[in-house]
Design a protein around this motif. Structure first.
Motif, PDB file in Angstrom:
ATOM      1  N   ALA A  56       0.859  -1.196   0.000  1.00 59.85           N
ATOM      2  CA  ALA A  56       0.000   0.000   0.000  1.00 59.85           C
ATOM      3  C   ALA A  56       0.886   1.234   0.000  1.00 59.85           C
ATOM      4  O   ALA A  56       2.090   1.152   0.232  1.00 59.85           O
ATOM      5  CB  ALA A  56      -0.902   0.006   1.230  1.00 59.85           C
ATOM      6  N   THR A  57       0.264   2.369  -0.286  1.00 59.58           N
ATOM      7  CA  THR A  57       0.941   3.671  -0.187  1.00 59.58           C
ATOM      8  C   THR A  57       0.259   4.465   0.922  1.00 59.58           C
ATOM      9  O   THR A  57      -0.969   4.572   0.944  1.00 59.58           O
ATOM     10  CB  THR A  57       0.810   4.443  -1.519  1.00 59.58           C
ATOM     11  N   PHE A  58       1.042   5.022   1.842  1.00 60.30           N
ATOM     12  CA  PHE A  58       0.501   5.855   2.928  1.00 60.30           C
ATOM     13  C   PHE A  58       0.839   7.317   2.648  1.00 60.30           C
ATOM     14  O   PHE A  58       2.004   7.661   2.450  1.00 60.30           O
ATOM     15  CB  PHE A  58       1.114   5.453   4.277  1.00 60.30           C
ATOM     16  N   LEU A  59      -0.190   8.163   2.639  1.00 60.67           N
ATOM     17  CA  LEU A  59       0.018   9.598   2.427  1.00 60.67           C
ATOM     18  C   LEU A  59      -0.332  10.338   3.724  1.00 60.67           C
ATOM     19  O   LEU A  59      -1.460  10.238   4.218  1.00 60.67           O
ATOM     20  CB  LEU A  59      -0.858  10.087   1.273  1.00 60.67           C
ATOM     21  N   PHE A  60       0.645  11.092   4.244  1.00 62.48           N
ATOM     22  CA  PHE A  60       0.485  11.686   5.574  1.00 62.48           C
ATOM     23  C   PHE A  60       0.126  13.175   5.528  1.00 62.48           C
ATOM     24  O   PHE A  60       0.613  13.923   4.676  1.00 62.48           O
ATOM     25  CB  PHE A  60       1.783  11.543   6.366  1.00 62.48           C
ATOM     26  N   SER A  61      -0.690  13.583   6.504  1.00 62.57           N
ATOM     27  CA  SER A  61      -0.874  14.994   6.825  1.00 62.57           C
ATOM     28  C   SER A  61       0.222  15.323   7.837  1.00 62.57           C
ATOM     29  O   SER A  61       0.284  14.696   8.893  1.00 62.57           O
ATOM     30  CB  SER A  61      -2.243  15.233   7.447  1.00 62.57           C
ATOM     31  N   LEU A  62       1.084  16.293   7.513  1.00 67.03           N
ATOM     32  CA  LEU A  62       2.315  16.461   8.295  1.00 67.03           C
ATOM     33  C   LEU A  62       2.297  17.648   9.247  1.00 67.03           C
ATOM     34  O   LEU A  62       3.122  17.742  10.137  1.00 67.03           O
ATOM     35  CB  LEU A  62       3.501  16.575   7.333  1.00 67.03           C
ATOM     36  N   GLY A  63       1.379  18.570   9.065  1.00 69.80           N
ATOM     37  CA  GLY A  63       1.361  19.781   9.886  1.00 69.80           C
ATOM     38  C   GLY A  63       0.321  19.722  10.991  1.00 69.80           C
ATOM     39  O   GLY A  63       0.077  18.667  11.573  1.00 69.80           O
ATOM     40  N   PRO A  64      -0.330  20.858  11.278  1.00 70.82           N
ATOM     41  CA  PRO A  64      -1.290  20.911  12.387  1.00 70.82           C
ATOM     42  C   PRO A  64      -2.582  20.158  12.091  1.00 70.82           C
ATOM     43  O   PRO A  64      -3.054  20.154  10.962  1.00 70.82           O
ATOM     44  CB  PRO A  64      -1.577  22.414  12.526  1.00 70.82           C
ATOM     45  N   ASP A  65      -3.122  19.521  13.134  1.00 72.05           N
ATOM     46  CA  ASP A  65      -4.425  18.848  13.039  1.00 72.05           C
ATOM     47  C   ASP A  65      -5.488  19.850  13.465  1.00 72.05           C
ATOM     48  O   ASP A  65      -5.743  20.047  14.641  1.00 72.05           O
ATOM     49  CB  ASP A  65      -4.433  17.611  13.941  1.00 72.05           C
ATOM     50  N   ASN A  66      -6.106  20.476  12.468  1.00 70.85           N
ATOM     51  CA  ASN A  66      -7.150  21.489  12.717  1.00 70.85           C
ATOM     52  C   ASN A  66      -8.539  20.938  12.437  1.00 70.85           C
ATOM     53  O   ASN A  66      -9.437  21.685  12.010  1.00 70.85           O
ATOM     54  CB  ASN A  66      -6.916  22.705  11.802  1.00 70.85           C
ATOM     55  N   THR A  67      -8.713  19.632  12.679  1.00 70.44           N
ATOM     56  CA  THR A  67      -9.965  18.988  12.285  1.00 70.44           C
ATOM     57  C   THR A  67     -11.193  19.721  12.811  1.00 70.44           C
ATOM     58  O   THR A  67     -12.216  19.792  12.129  1.00 70.44           O
ATOM     59  CB  THR A  67      -9.993  17.530  12.771  1.00 70.44           C
ATOM     60  N   GLY A  68     -11.098  20.273  14.028  1.00 68.76           N
ATOM     61  CA  GLY A  68     -12.249  20.959  14.608  1.00 68.76           C
ATOM     62  C   GLY A  68     -12.779  22.069  13.726  1.00 68.76           C
ATOM     63  O   GLY A  68     -13.983  22.316  13.667  1.00 68.76           O
ATOM     64  N   ARG A  69     -11.855  22.716  13.012  1.00 70.09           N
ATOM     65  CA  ARG A  69     -12.288  23.827  12.146  1.00 70.09           C
ATOM     66  C   ARG A  69     -13.116  23.349  10.967  1.00 70.09           C
ATOM     67  O   ARG A  69     -13.832  24.141  10.355  1.00 70.09           O
ATOM     68  CB  ARG A  69     -11.065  24.589  11.624  1.00 70.09           C
ATOM     69  N   ALA A  70     -13.005  22.060  10.648  1.00 72.63           N
ATOM     70  CA  ALA A  70     -13.782  21.525   9.526  1.00 72.63           C
ATOM     71  C   ALA A  70     -15.271  21.602   9.807  1.00 72.63           C
ATOM     72  O   ALA A  70     -16.080  21.532   8.891  1.00 72.63           O
ATOM     73  CB  ALA A  70     -13.386  20.079   9.238  1.00 72.63           C
ATOM     74  N   LEU A  71     -15.619  21.755  11.089  1.00 68.94           N
ATOM     75  CA  LEU A  71     -17.044  21.833  11.422  1.00 68.94           C
ATOM     76  C   LEU A  71     -17.703  23.060  10.807  1.00 68.94           C
ATOM     77  O   LEU A  71     -18.911  23.130  10.705  1.00 68.94           O
ATOM     78  CB  LEU A  71     -17.232  21.821  12.939  1.00 68.94           C
ATOM     79  N   ARG A  72     -16.865  24.037  10.378  1.00 70.89           N
ATOM     80  CA  ARG A  72     -17.446  25.188   9.672  1.00 70.89           C
ATOM     81  C   ARG A  72     -18.170  24.735   8.419  1.00 70.89           C
ATOM     82  O   ARG A  72     -19.058  25.412   7.936  1.00 70.89           O
ATOM     83  CB  ARG A  72     -16.330  26.161   9.273  1.00 70.89           C
ATOM     84  N   ARG A  73     -17.753  23.581   7.896  1.00 69.11           N
ATOM     85  CA  ARG A  73     -18.387  23.091   6.663  1.00 69.11           C
ATOM     86  C   ARG A  73     -19.842  22.716   6.885  1.00 69.11           C
ATOM     87  O   ARG A  73     -20.562  22.432   5.942  1.00 69.11           O
ATOM     88  CB  ARG A  73     -17.650  21.853   6.144  1.00 69.11           C
ATOM     89  N   ILE A  74     -20.247  22.692   8.156  1.00 67.96           N
ATOM     90  CA  ILE A  74     -21.624  22.330   8.467  1.00 67.96           C
ATOM     91  C   ILE A  74     -22.608  23.273   7.773  1.00 67.96           C
ATOM     92  O   ILE A  74     -23.749  22.927   7.514  1.00 67.96           O
ATOM     93  CB  ILE A  74     -21.811  22.333  10.001  1.00 67.96           C
ATOM     94  N   PHE A  75     -22.118  24.484   7.452  1.00 68.31           N
ATOM     95  CA  PHE A  75     -22.988  25.457   6.795  1.00 68.31           C
ATOM     96  C   PHE A  75     -23.035  25.267   5.284  1.00 68.31           C
ATOM     97  O   PHE A  75     -23.702  25.985   4.583  1.00 68.31           O
ATOM     98  CB  PHE A  75     -22.537  26.880   7.139  1.00 68.31           C
ATOM     99  N   ARG A  76     -22.291  24.267   4.785  1.00 66.98           N
ATOM    100  CA  ARG A  76     -22.318  24.018   3.347  1.00 66.98           C
ATOM    101  C   ARG A  76     -23.399  23.007   3.004  1.00 66.98           C
ATOM    102  O   ARG A  76     -23.626  22.066   3.742  1.00 66.98           O
ATOM    103  CB  ARG A  76     -20.998  23.403   2.898  1.00 66.98           C
ATOM    104  N   PRO A  77     -24.018  23.183   1.827  1.00 64.65           N
ATOM    105  CA  PRO A  77     -25.045  22.210   1.436  1.00 64.65           C
ATOM    106  C   PRO A  77     -24.438  20.818   1.340  1.00 64.65           C
ATOM    107  O   PRO A  77     -23.336  20.656   0.847  1.00 64.65           O
ATOM    108  CB  PRO A  77     -25.500  22.708   0.059  1.00 64.65           C
ATOM    109  N   GLY A  78     -25.143  19.851   1.846  1.00 71.11           N
ATOM    110  CA  GLY A  78     -24.685  18.463   1.692  1.00 71.11           C
ATOM    111  C   GLY A  78     -23.844  17.964   2.843  1.00 71.11           C
ATOM    112  O   GLY A  78     -23.774  16.777   3.101  1.00 71.11           O
TER     113      GLY A  78
END
Ligand SMILES: [Zn+2]
Length: 305
Positions: A35-57
């Motif tokens: 397999a190939t593993f692709l890494f996120s290498l910097g800050p884990d800002n996952t909480g900010r993704a909740l802003r997407r809650i205002f997007r359709p879908g």
């Protein structure tokens, strides 16, 4: 000829790196597949993704795939209520253990949320800085330059292919599509071949048309049998490495029983024909996923409605 399916593991979060990746390593080793593993290498800002809650879908997808159950509440607070931890600093031992176990490793992104939400409309300078940050962090972890780039959330812009060549990547997997190709932007073919993700992901099909965690492996297996390969299947350390691991193992078993050769993306790259077809990249919607993403235009432009 034996069919090949490349496994591309996207690693998005600190928790996915620390918990999902070792579990996947053990699973893949048990079945002796690559397999190939692709890494996120910097800050884990996952909480900010909740802003997407205002997007359709997005809300629909959250309810359908139980994001909180899959990612954990702590992860959902990173970058908001809790400071964003630096993934490659906190999890460099795990990352090295992947490479040391013989798997291909590469770059997913520096900051997943920032890239996914903003790269589409950003400048050459912004994009270059983000990619350079990821490359520098990768070099600190592995002591060598990354050779494969797989964009977070299948988000990119017209500067990404040029920067991949400038930063020394051999090939990339930033798009969705049907077969390896050379991407065309503004009339110019990029240097790095694109190996698009060709199969749907688990989280895209679960909840649609009667697909559940119990039968998702069979749905994916059928899809791979009825569509010609070679395929790239993308999985996530946070999902298939954790809650959906039993379903992923079942899919591996179905493929292996069929004689499919499960490989890294580099194995596909090494076997590409010398002349790759050229296709434009467009941004459009995909069933089961919110927002628009980069995909290979396989229908010639002049013949489209
Ligand atoms: Zn990702």
């Amino acid at each position: 000829m034996t069919e090949r399916i490349a496994l591309k593991v996207d690693v998005d979060t600190l928790r996915g790196t620390l918990e999902g990746v070792p579990a996947l390593l053990a699973l893949l080793a048990r079945h002796r597949v690559n397999a190939t593993f692709l890494f996120s290498l910097g800050p884990d800002n996952t909480g900010r993704a909740l802003r997407r809650i205002f997007r359709p879908g997005f809300l629909n997808k959250v309810l359908r795939t139980s994001v909180a159950a899959n990612y954990g509440l702590k992860t959902l607070c990173y970058g908001t209520l809790l400071p964003a931890p630096n993934i490659s600093e906190r999890a460099c031992d795990v990352m090295r253990s992947v490479r040391d176990a013989g798997f291909e490793v590469g770059v997913h992104c520096h900051d997943h949320v920032l890239w996914q939400d903003h790269v589409a409309a950003q400048s050459y300078a912004w994009t270059r800085e983000q990619m350079q940050l990821a490359v520098a962090a990768f070099q600190r972890v592995f002591g060598e330059r990354p050779k494969v780039h797989g964009a977070a959330g299948w988000q990119m812009n017209e500067h990404v292919p040029q920067l991949e060549a400038e930063l020394g990547f051999d090939y990339a997997s930033d798009t969705r599509g049907s077969s390896p190709f050379r991407p065309l932007f503004a009339g110019e073919a990029a240097f790095c071949p694109q190996l698009p993700t060709t199969l749907p992901t688990f989280d895209e099909v679960i909840g649609l048309d009667g697909c559940t965690e119990q039968n998702v492996a069979d749905v994916l297996f059928e899809h791979s049998r009825t569509h010609p390969g070679p395929h790239v299947f993308t999985l996530h350390a946070e999902l298939e490495g954790m809650r959906l691991r039993p379903a992923f193992e079942r899919l591996l078993q179905l493929w292996l029983a069929q004689g499919v050769q499960l490989c890294s993306m580099r194995d596909l790259y090494m076997n590409l024909p010398p002349e790759l077809p050229t296709y434009p990249v467009e941004f459009g919607e995909l069933a089961g996923r919110s927002g628009r993403l980069a995909r290979q235009v396989t229908v010639p432009l002049e013949r489209r409605d």
